[in-house]
Design a protein around this motif. Sequence first.
Motif: not given
Length: 307
Positions: A129-130, A144, A246, A256-257, A259-261, A263, A271
């Motif tokens: 989960n990143g 959400s 994931d 999730s994508d 690219s979200r984290d 940075h 991934h």
Amino acid sequence: MTAFPIKHVDAGELSIAFADGGDPHGEPVVLLHGFPYDVHSYAEVAPMLTDAGFRVIVPYLRGHGPTRFLDPGIPRSGQQAALGADLLAMIDALDLEQPILAGYDWGGRAACVVAALWPDRVGGLVTTNGYLIQDVSGSTAPLSPQLEAGFWYFWYFATERGRRGLELNRREIAEVIWRRNSPDWSFTDAHLDEVAHAFHNPDYVDVVIHSYRHRLGLEPGAPQYDELERRLASRPPIAVPTITVDGLADGNFPASDPSRDAHLFTGPRDHRLIPHAGHNLPAEAPHAFAELIVDVAEPPGDGAGTP
């Protein structure tokens, strides 16, 4: 984990119980479980890694199994800084040289904390989960509704009714969470019973309740971790070689994508997606999880093998 002996080491605030197997001179790997689970998440992964030549260490986190606090007066904190400090103290106490850290949920968060703040102590990271470090000061920001629904136990544990419920129904609450977290996982009652023994630790309820109340901003952290939490609030980047993963059947944290984290990972990062695996990914896809550790230990071109 019956194949590996359970040992104990005094480290920081704890006497940490841990399974220890494989070549004592092999490259060390520390495997870290989540809530509400225990070391049995790695019952199949660990032998694969020892067969591949690693030394494998699987600790019971604070509040779980035979792990105990050394001082009865120490606050039974479950905050992220405490989990990271426990892991670093164990690395020091066992004199581990740049171990690979791998984990999910609470264990993944502890691994991320150490990898971010003490990168020179870590050889590589596998985290589900990143990026899992939290800015607790932003805890009032809503997610959400679909994700909030999966966190029903956060809100339950925020109440005294929830504390009492956890005291009385440790196994039953775990079963509800397992079924939602891992809808494709066909675990047995016997397996759940085996893991639920770890929840009878005398500090389990206090540590769990504090963990969730702290991250919601409902309880302060333990004072000894204030400086660490300030550092974590900036969400420091992780520079060590990392594989994030994931499970495509994770009922709590949908894939999730990456690219979200992106940075937040300033070193080499790959991934992966694992089909039919839920939140307890090492138990549900053990061969795939073991391969991640081999891959992060031996980057492409270095002769990586398959356990």
